[in-house]
Design a protein around this motif. Structure first.
Motif, PDB file in Angstrom:
ATOM      1  N   ASN A   1      -3.954  35.830   3.594  1.00  0.00           N
ATOM      2  CA  ASN A   1      -4.558  36.240   4.775  1.00  0.00           C
ATOM      3  C   ASN A   1      -4.057  37.539   5.142  1.00  0.00           C
ATOM      4  O   ASN A   1      -3.995  38.047   6.215  1.00  0.00           O
ATOM      5  CB  ASN A   1      -4.204  35.384   6.121  1.00  0.00           C
ATOM      6  CG  ASN A   1      -5.020  34.004   5.889  1.00  0.00           C
ATOM      7  OD1 ASN A   1      -6.362  34.109   5.518  1.00  0.00           O
ATOM      8  ND2 ASN A   1      -4.368  33.053   5.771  1.00  0.00           N
ATOM      9  N   ALA A   2      -3.417  38.569   4.030  1.00  0.00           N
ATOM     10  CA  ALA A   2      -3.102  39.677   4.355  1.00  0.00           C
ATOM     11  C   ALA A   2      -2.638  40.601   2.820  1.00  0.00           C
ATOM     12  O   ALA A   2      -2.394  39.816   1.948  1.00  0.00           O
ATOM     13  CB  ALA A   2      -1.622  39.583   5.028  1.00  0.00           C
TER      14      ALA A   2
ATOM     15  N   THR B   1      -1.043  44.471   6.104  1.00  0.00           N
ATOM     16  CA  THR B   1      -2.489  44.785   6.595  1.00  0.00           C
ATOM     17  C   THR B   1      -3.109  43.144   6.540  1.00  0.00           C
ATOM     18  O   THR B   1      -3.689  42.622   5.780  1.00  0.00           O
ATOM     19  CB  THR B   1      -3.346  45.603   5.739  1.00  0.00           C
ATOM     20  OG1 THR B   1      -2.726  46.709   5.527  1.00  0.00           O
ATOM     21  CG2 THR B   1      -4.825  45.691   6.443  1.00  0.00           C
ATOM     22  N   PRO B   2      -3.234  42.564   7.942  1.00  0.00           N
ATOM     23  CA  PRO B   2      -3.322  41.255   8.079  1.00  0.00           C
ATOM     24  C   PRO B   2      -5.031  41.200   7.894  1.00  0.00           C
ATOM     25  O   PRO B   2      -5.785  42.361   8.373  1.00  0.00           O
ATOM     26  CB  PRO B   2      -2.982  40.902   9.648  1.00  0.00           C
ATOM     27  CG  PRO B   2      -2.005  41.892   9.933  1.00  0.00           C
ATOM     28  CD  PRO B   2      -2.359  43.180   9.182  1.00  0.00           C
ATOM     29  N   ALA B   3      -5.690  40.165   7.616  1.00  0.00           N
ATOM     30  CA  ALA B   3      -6.920  39.943   7.431  1.00  0.00           C
ATOM     31  C   ALA B   3      -7.391  39.788   8.923  1.00  0.00           C
ATOM     32  O   ALA B   3      -6.756  39.652   9.714  1.00  0.00           O
ATOM     33  CB  ALA B   3      -7.409  38.616   6.820  1.00  0.00           C
ATOM     34  N   ASP B   4      -8.844  39.928   9.111  1.00  0.00           N
ATOM     35  CA  ASP B   4      -9.457  39.765  10.518  1.00  0.00           C
ATOM     36  C   ASP B   4      -8.929  38.346  11.142  1.00  0.00           C
ATOM     37  O   ASP B   4      -8.987  37.491  10.385  1.00  0.00           O
ATOM     38  CB  ASP B   4     -10.875  40.155  10.442  1.00  0.00           C
ATOM     39  CG  ASP B   4     -11.429  41.347  10.256  1.00  0.00           C
ATOM     40  OD1 ASP B   4     -10.506  42.354  10.115  1.00  0.00           O
ATOM     41  OD2 ASP B   4     -12.452  41.630   9.640  1.00  0.00           O
TER      42      ASP B   4
ATOM     43  N   THR C   1       4.298  48.214  10.360  1.00  0.00           N
ATOM     44  CA  THR C   1       5.034  48.859   9.364  1.00  0.00           C
ATOM     45  C   THR C   1       6.545  48.485   9.736  1.00  0.00           C
ATOM     46  O   THR C   1       7.088  48.314  10.754  1.00  0.00           O
ATOM     47  CB  THR C   1       5.063  50.277   9.670  1.00  0.00           C
ATOM     48  OG1 THR C   1       3.505  50.610   9.310  1.00  0.00           O
ATOM     49  CG2 THR C   1       5.800  51.062   8.322  1.00  0.00           C
ATOM     50  N   TYR C   2       7.416  48.211   8.360  1.00  0.00           N
ATOM     51  CA  TYR C   2       8.731  47.797   8.653  1.00  0.00           C
ATOM     52  C   TYR C   2       9.501  48.718   7.466  1.00  0.00           C
ATOM     53  O   TYR C   2       8.896  48.909   6.613  1.00  0.00           O
ATOM     54  CB  TYR C   2       8.892  46.259   8.390  1.00  0.00           C
ATOM     55  CG  TYR C   2       7.790  45.557   9.335  1.00  0.00           C
ATOM     56  CD1 TYR C   2       8.406  44.858  10.819  1.00  0.00           C
ATOM     57  CD2 TYR C   2       6.546  45.473   9.262  1.00  0.00           C
ATOM     58  CE1 TYR C   2       7.744  44.211  11.380  1.00  0.00           C
ATOM     59  CE2 TYR C   2       5.869  44.535   9.989  1.00  0.00           C
ATOM     60  CZ  TYR C   2       6.436  44.125  10.989  1.00  0.00           C
ATOM     61  OH  TYR C   2       5.371  43.405  12.112  1.00  0.00           O
TER      62      TYR C   2
ATOM     63  N   VAL D   1       6.666  37.926   3.931  1.00  0.00           N
ATOM     64  CA  VAL D   1       5.766  38.078   5.036  1.00  0.00           C
ATOM     65  C   VAL D   1       5.264  37.135   5.551  1.00  0.00           C
ATOM     66  O   VAL D   1       4.457  36.233   4.870  1.00  0.00           O
ATOM     67  CB  VAL D   1       4.791  39.318   4.686  1.00  0.00           C
ATOM     68  CG1 VAL D   1       3.630  39.503   5.759  1.00  0.00           C
ATOM     69  CG2 VAL D   1       5.470  40.670   4.039  1.00  0.00           C
ATOM     70  N   GLU D   2       5.026  36.820   6.791  1.00  0.00           N
ATOM     71  CA  GLU D   2       4.323  35.689   7.501  1.00  0.00           C
ATOM     72  C   GLU D   2       3.354  36.291   8.582  1.00  0.00           C
ATOM     73  O   GLU D   2       3.514  37.079   9.327  1.00  0.00           O
ATOM     74  CB  GLU D   2       5.328  34.660   8.239  1.00  0.00           C
ATOM     75  CG  GLU D   2       6.448  34.030   7.362  1.00  0.00           C
ATOM     76  CD  GLU D   2       7.301  33.114   8.099  1.00  0.00           C
ATOM     77  OE1 GLU D   2       6.872  32.778   9.331  1.00  0.00           O
ATOM     78  OE2 GLU D   2       8.277  32.700   7.568  1.00  0.00           O
TER      79      GLU D   2
END
Length: 637
Positions: free
Chosen positions: A504-505, A533-536, A571-572, A585-586
């Motif tokens: 989902n990202a 970039t997460p999914a909708d 952004t990290y 990433v969660e």
């Protein structure tokens, strides 16, 4: 700072001009004189050589007071040419606005460039006032200069030997009142490893390393003597930097009793008087001479109650103590030595490597390019400067000369990727005069082809693989054995692992603005950027970075967390440690509750309002009223 000496004698009745107040300017490289045009400092004797009719030397500053402070001037001069020409003394605010105050005939007294004598002249009646800069120039002829002196008393006719050539102090009237001469005929050999050492034609001959001669006792009074002077009758081995004679009192094996060291390694063509100033000594003591380095024929020894003699013929310590740099363990070595062909200690670039081309002046020898000169040019292909970590170049080399000049006159210049089209390699210095070298390294004279020393220079930052060019600039050549690229240790590189395409990202990892793939190795200390970039319908729940630390006793790897900073907009960033890392990433669904179709004033940008009425362009934690265009709805973050 300009160095000069003001000397005042105690015996005012003497006819020696040096018995009056004197200002002396030495011409050594560290004495303050400035060569404005044409000339070079020579440390074997501490003088200015390579002069010509265009030479301009800024000697120093003199306070002429009201115009009557000084009545005479002299230069300490040596010349291998014929007689003729003039030395001109001028004063002024600068070299372009100077006024001549004296000129003297140049006398060639023994056809030598290193056997110095004093030339002098009285000043005129009209002299400058106040503090003035003093300049020395030449007309028709030129020569080597060891010092310039101004005297408060005029010279008398009997002080001149021939034209402008002044008599040595020992040959002037009144000397016997100012000096005690220890006669060679009263001296006695104490030690020599050779049975040949003896008095020969009025001086100690067949001398050498370790020879000791006792010259007798001297009552120094209450610190009455200011100088010791050795009569050097001959030296048959040319200029030798390490030939000298020590003067001792009482114990010639105790350095605490050494009162002077006199360089004697001069190519002598006539008797020279070699002077050194000494500290005050009281009482009666026995005087000894001790030879070092080689043979030199010494006659009488003078002790003088004033500083009458010039202090020339001094060897710059940089010549006596050559520099020998040591490359660090981080250096990358490129070697011309045949013994390095199959070695892991160096990259072999010698004659059988096919990697070094002699573009001008030289031919291959076993461990170097030999028969080089002041215009040698070498090209080495495929030199790896890595990631730019190198900041120095070191050169191990040997020369046949004892002196080639300081770094401006004797050097190796390094360039990369030169345009070779149409180049006259015999004139490479001029061809690439407008190209900035990446490094300049001093070609230090080593005094023999078997004497290897290493010098270094700063290196501009260069990355990657390049062709490296070495252009020699000197009056003679050098055998280069090794070249080292040196700097900090190579940065530790480790892998960054991540899942670029999550369910989902998507995850992108960037280093210096460039995206990398999972598993790519990154240097320790590098800043790494992670963009999610997460999914909708999804948002970032968290980003963590872990390293696999050493295993526990049970064999399970321990994880160490790496600090991660949030930079906004999903952004990290983190700083790469010395170990491999995994980026985790969660994401989670966005929980949205909304009241739709609320008519509000049109808003050009999305705004978030919390329960306290605060407005932001980013959502607050908790309940937010979102104003978007002419609609408003509620979300919970």
């Amino acid at each position: 700072m300009k160095k000069f000496f003001t000397l005042l004698a105690a015996a005012a009745a003497m006819t020696l001009t040096a018995g009056a107040e004197t200002v002396t300017f030495q011409m050594g490289a560290n004495d303050g004189a400035v060569i404005l045009q044409d000339g070079k400092f020579n440390p074997l004797g501490s003088f200015i050589g390579n002069t010509g009719t265009n030479t301009i030397i800024e000697v120093g500053e003199v306070d002429f007071a009201t115009g009557d402070a000084y009545k005479a001037v002299s230069i300490r001069y040596a010349n291998g040419w014929s007689n003729g020409g003039k030395a001109i003394i001028s004063v002024g605010a600068d070299a372009d606005n100077r006024t001549e105050i004296a000129r003297m005939d140049l006398i060639n007294w023994n056809d030598s460039y290193t056997n110095f004598r004093s030339l002098g002249v009285n000043l005129g009646d009209v002299l400058p006032t106040g503090v003035q800069k003093v300049y020395l120039t030449f007309e028709d002829r030129a020569g080597n200069i060891q010092d310039v002196r101004f005297y408060s008393e005029a010279f008398t006719a009997d002080q001149f030997e021939n034209g402008s050539l002044l008599k040595e102090p020992c040959n002037q009237a009144g000397y016997d009142q100012m000096a005690t001469v220890l006669d060679i005929n009263n001296s006695k050999l104490v030690y020599s490893s050779s049975s040949d050492t003896r008095i020969d034609n009025g001086s100690w001959g067949w001398t050498g390393e370790g020879v000791v001669v006792k010259y007798g006792d001297l009552d120094f009074g209450s610190g009455d003597y200011k100088q010791v002077v050795l009569e050097l009758a001959s030296h048959w081995q040319g200029d030798q930097k390490d030939h000298s004679v020590d003067v001792y009192i009482d114990d010639y094996n105790n350095d605490a009793n050494k009162i002077a060291n006199v360089w004697t390694g001069i190519d002598v063509k006539a008797k020279l008087y070699l002077a050194r100033n000494i500290e005050a000594i009281s009482g009666t003591h026995t005087v000894y001479l001790k030879w070092h380095g080689g043979s030199a024929n010494i006659a009488n020894v003078h002790f003088v109650k004033d500083c009458l003699y010039s202090l020339g013929n001094i060897v710059d310590p940089v010549v006596l103590n050559p520099i020998n740099e040591t490359p660090s363990e981080n250096a990358s070595r490129y070697s011309f030595r045949d013994g390095m062909k199959n070695s892991e200690e160096a990259v072999y670039v010698g004659r059988d490597s096919g990697r070094t081309t002699i573009l001008n002046q030289g031919q291959w020898e076993g461990n170097n390019v030999g028969y080089t000169g002041g215009h040698t040019v070498l090209k080495i292909t495929d030199v790896d400067f890595e990631d730019g970590r190198f900041n120095e170049i070191l050169v191990t080399h040997a020369t046949g000369s004892s002196w080639l000049g300081y770094v401006n006159d004797a050097n190796f210049k390094f360039y990369i990727d030169l345009n070779e089209e149409g180049v006259d390699w015999g004139n490479a210095q001029a061809a690439f005069a407008d190209v900035e070298p990446i490094a300049t390294v001093w070609m230090q004279a080593t005094g023999g082809w078997g004497n290897e020393y290493t010098t270094k220079g700063d290196l501009s930052q260069v990355t990657g693989v390049h062709n490296l060019y070495i252009i020699y600039t000197a009056s003679d050549g050098a055998n280069v054995k090794d070249i080292y690229l040196d700097g900090p240790a190579p940065a530790v590189k480790s892998a960054i692992n991540f899942n670029a395409e999550m369910e989902n990202a998507t995850v992108e990892v960037l280093v210096v603005g460039e995206a990398i793939e999972s598993g790519a190795e990154v240097a320790e200390g590098t800043e790494v950027t992670v963009v999610v970039t997460p999914a909708d319908g999804y948002k970032v729940a968290g980003v963590t970075v872990e390293t696999a630390a050493p295993s526990t006793a049970a064999g399970a790897p321990r994880r160490a967390a790496v600090d991660v900073e949030e930079a906004g907009n999903n952004t990290y960033t983190f700083v790469m440690p010395a170990e491999a890392v995994t980026v985790n990433v969660e994401v989670e669904e966005s929980v949205v509750t909304a009241v739709t179709d609320i008519n509000v004033a049109n808003s050009a940008a999305v705004k978030y309002v919390n329960a306290q009425g605060q407005v932001s362009d980013r959502p607050f934690q908790g309940i937010n009223i979102v104003i978007e265009g002419n609609k408003a709805y509620k979300i919970v973050k």
